[in-house]
Scaffold this motif. Structure first.
Motif, PDB file in Angstrom:
ATOM      1  N   TYR A  90       0.838  -1.204   0.000  1.00 32.40           N
ATOM      2  CA  TYR A  90       0.000   0.000   0.000  1.00 32.40           C
ATOM      3  C   TYR A  90       0.875   1.257   0.000  1.00 32.40           C
ATOM      4  O   TYR A  90       0.635   2.193  -0.767  1.00 32.40           O
ATOM      5  CB  TYR A  90      -0.941   0.025   1.206  1.00 32.40           C
ATOM      6  CG  TYR A  90      -1.689   1.334   1.289  1.00 32.40           C
ATOM      7  CD1 TYR A  90      -2.812   1.561   0.511  1.00 32.40           C
ATOM      8  CD2 TYR A  90      -1.217   2.380   2.087  1.00 32.40           C
ATOM      9  CE1 TYR A  90      -3.462   2.776   0.520  1.00 32.40           C
ATOM     10  CE2 TYR A  90      -1.861   3.606   2.106  1.00 32.40           C
ATOM     11  CZ  TYR A  90      -2.989   3.800   1.324  1.00 32.40           C
ATOM     12  OH  TYR A  90      -3.618   5.018   1.331  1.00 32.40           O
ATOM     13  N   CYS A  91       1.875   1.262   0.870  1.00 30.55           N
ATOM     14  CA  CYS A  91       2.776   2.419   0.948  1.00 30.55           C
ATOM     15  C   CYS A  91       3.428   2.695  -0.398  1.00 30.55           C
ATOM     16  O   CYS A  91       3.551   3.853  -0.822  1.00 30.55           O
ATOM     17  CB  CYS A  91       3.848   2.177   2.013  1.00 30.55           C
ATOM     18  SG  CYS A  91       3.223   2.160   3.711  1.00 30.55           S
ATOM     19  N   GLU A  92       3.849   1.650  -1.066  1.00 31.92           N
ATOM     20  CA  GLU A  92       4.450   1.815  -2.389  1.00 31.92           C
ATOM     21  C   GLU A  92       3.441   2.405  -3.364  1.00 31.92           C
ATOM     22  O   GLU A  92       3.775   3.285  -4.166  1.00 31.92           O
ATOM     23  CB  GLU A  92       4.961   0.473  -2.907  1.00 31.92           C
ATOM     24  CG  GLU A  92       5.689   0.565  -4.231  1.00 31.92           C
ATOM     25  CD  GLU A  92       6.402  -0.734  -4.587  1.00 31.92           C
ATOM     26  OE1 GLU A  92       7.578  -0.672  -4.963  1.00 31.92           O
ATOM     27  OE2 GLU A  92       5.768  -1.806  -4.477  1.00 31.92           O
ATOM     28  N   SER A  93       2.180   1.980  -3.274  1.00 34.91           N
ATOM     29  CA  SER A  93       1.156   2.425  -4.224  1.00 34.91           C
ATOM     30  C   SER A  93       0.842   3.906  -4.095  1.00 34.91           C
ATOM     31  O   SER A  93       0.402   4.534  -5.063  1.00 34.91           O
ATOM     32  CB  SER A  93      -0.129   1.601  -4.051  1.00 34.91           C
ATOM     33  OG  SER A  93      -0.853   1.999  -2.884  1.00 34.91           O
ATOM     34  N   VAL A  94       1.053   4.487  -2.894  1.00 30.93           N
ATOM     35  CA  VAL A  94       0.735   5.910  -2.704  1.00 30.93           C
ATOM     36  C   VAL A  94       1.968   6.806  -2.813  1.00 30.93           C
ATOM     37  O   VAL A  94       1.868   8.014  -2.628  1.00 30.93           O
ATOM     38  CB  VAL A  94       0.004   6.158  -1.371  1.00 30.93           C
ATOM     39  CG1 VAL A  94      -1.330   5.431  -1.354  1.00 30.93           C
ATOM     40  CG2 VAL A  94       0.860   5.775  -0.171  1.00 30.93           C
ATOM     41  N   GLY A  95       3.127   6.228  -3.074  1.00 34.26           N
ATOM     42  CA  GLY A  95       4.286   7.040  -3.430  1.00 34.26           C
ATOM     43  C   GLY A  95       5.257   7.377  -2.327  1.00 34.26           C
ATOM     44  O   GLY A  95       6.001   8.363  -2.454  1.00 34.26           O
ATOM     45  N   VAL A  96       5.328   6.560  -1.259  1.00 30.77           N
ATOM     46  CA  VAL A  96       6.361   6.827  -0.262  1.00 30.77           C
ATOM     47  C   VAL A  96       7.732   6.566  -0.882  1.00 30.77           C
ATOM     48  O   VAL A  96       7.863   5.863  -1.886  1.00 30.77           O
ATOM     49  CB  VAL A  96       6.183   5.981   1.025  1.00 30.77           C
ATOM     50  CG1 VAL A  96       4.816   6.186   1.646  1.00 30.77           C
ATOM     51  CG2 VAL A  96       6.459   4.515   0.770  1.00 30.77           C
ATOM     52  N   ASP A  97       8.751   7.128  -0.258  1.00 28.50           N
ATOM     53  CA  ASP A  97      10.117   6.987  -0.779  1.00 28.50           C
ATOM     54  C   ASP A  97      10.855   5.790  -0.203  1.00 28.50           C
ATOM     55  O   ASP A  97      11.867   5.357  -0.762  1.00 28.50           O
ATOM     56  CB  ASP A  97      10.908   8.265  -0.482  1.00 28.50           C
ATOM     57  CG  ASP A  97      10.288   9.468  -1.157  1.00 28.50           C
ATOM     58  OD1 ASP A  97      10.379   9.561  -2.395  1.00 28.50           O
ATOM     59  OD2 ASP A  97       9.690  10.310  -0.461  1.00 28.50           O
ATOM     60  N   GLY A  98      10.374   5.269   0.909  1.00 25.06           N
ATOM     61  CA  GLY A  98      11.024   4.132   1.533  1.00 25.06           C
ATOM     62  C   GLY A  98      10.188   3.621   2.685  1.00 25.06           C
ATOM     63  O   GLY A  98       9.190   4.236   3.089  1.00 25.06           O
ATOM     64  N   LEU A  99      10.618   2.488   3.232  1.00 26.93           N
ATOM     65  CA  LEU A  99       9.905   1.839   4.323  1.00 26.93           C
ATOM     66  C   LEU A  99      10.821   1.674   5.527  1.00 26.93           C
ATOM     67  O   LEU A  99      12.017   1.412   5.368  1.00 26.93           O
ATOM     68  CB  LEU A  99       9.406   0.461   3.896  1.00 26.93           C
ATOM     69  CG  LEU A  99       8.490   0.393   2.672  1.00 26.93           C
ATOM     70  CD1 LEU A  99       8.239  -1.062   2.295  1.00 26.93           C
ATOM     71  CD2 LEU A  99       7.179   1.122   2.935  1.00 26.93           C
TER      72      LEU A  99
END
Length: 289
Positions: A90-99
């Protein structure tokens, strides 16, 4: 990912709900005061008491407000591997830069279990991942040999090291090499970690002193070790008060004392004990806040 001071941002509440207007205000303040990255929905952000719907909404809101001006790194860890995968995707789908992915808590997984846990998460996304080692909260320690194995996974790029064991940090850096990013997870150990080759800090202190925390790191990396050391020693009394009770109780309390109005906590976190509040206010005053 980033070099410098990444703020482990609090989640502001109002009337028991996420206070998005205040969150936007905090994000803009950090961008203006040279915070180098936003870490959203971590331990300090009380992610463990947010519903999945709230957690996802806060992460997307943060990405939208920051709008690429500085990196946004989202906490997507869980003690359920499948859940961590779903959150990470989900985080990747909304455009975060990293985890930022904390070790599984409560399960007390073996090294093999930890390796498989992180492998599955890393293989599910293309994003760079920062491991988060905080054994005092999770009951599990990422040992240097295990971190060395995890560092071989392409998109595992670094670690937030909050064990408080500087010898362990040194061994991790020795085994993993200079390309593996190490961030101090302890605000009172920023200079020691930098001296071993660390890249910066993921900071609680930056919630109230963003510019100072940025300057502490940047001064060291620019060669002004004396200034960096002075800043470190200057904040350590306050840092110790910010951990007089479990995080984020003291930092949110300090922010409220300073008029930042970030609201209360969700149970099982509670208001700070009166005797500890006296200590915290004293250190805020001593620092000039």
């Amino acid at each position: 990912m980033f070099t410098g001071s990444g703020v482990a941002l609090v989640t502001p509440f109002k009337d028991g709900e996420v206070h998005y207007e205040k969150l936007k205000e905090l994000l803009e303040w950090h961008v203006a005061n040279q915070t180098d990255a936003i870490i959203i929905c971590g331990t300090t952000g009380e992610a463990s008491t947010l519903t999945d719907k709230e957690r996802k909404a806060v992460i997307k809101f943060t990405v939208d407000v920051v709008n690429g001006r500085i990196p946004v790194i989202a906490g997507s860890g869980s003690n359920n591997t499948a859940h961590a995968v779903e959150l990470s995707q989900y985080c990747e789908s909304v455009g975060v830069d990293g985890l930022l992915v904390v070790t599984p808590y409560y399960n007390k997984a073996t090294d093999l279990g930890l390796l498989k846990h992180y492998e599955m998460i890393a293989n599910s996304v293309q994003l760079p991942i920062i491991l988060y080692n905080v054994p005092g909260r999770t009951g599990v320690n990422l040992t240097p040999p295990l971190v060395q194995k995890l560092a071989q996974i392409k998109n595992i790029v670094g670690i937030k090291e909050a064990s408080g064991d500087i010898s362990q940090v040194a061994e991790m850096i020795r085994l993993c090499g200079e390309d593996f990013l190490v961030y101090s997870g302890n605000d009172d150990m920023i200079v020691p970690v930098l001296s071993l080759g660390g890249q910066g800090v993921i900071s609680v202190l930056a919630n109230i002193l963003p510019q100072v925390t940025h300057d502490l790191v940047s001064s060291y990396l620019e060669g002004d070790v004396k200034k960096s050391r002075q800043l470190q020693l200057g904040v350590n009394g306050l840092v110790h008060a910010l951990f007089i009770e479990v995080n984020p109780i003291p930092i949110k309390t300090a922010m409220n004392v300073l008029g930042m109005e970030v609201g209360s906590f969700r149970l099982p976190l509670t208001e700070m004990a009166a005797t500890n509040l006296v200590v915290l206010k004293k250190e805020l005053t001593n620092y000039g806040l």
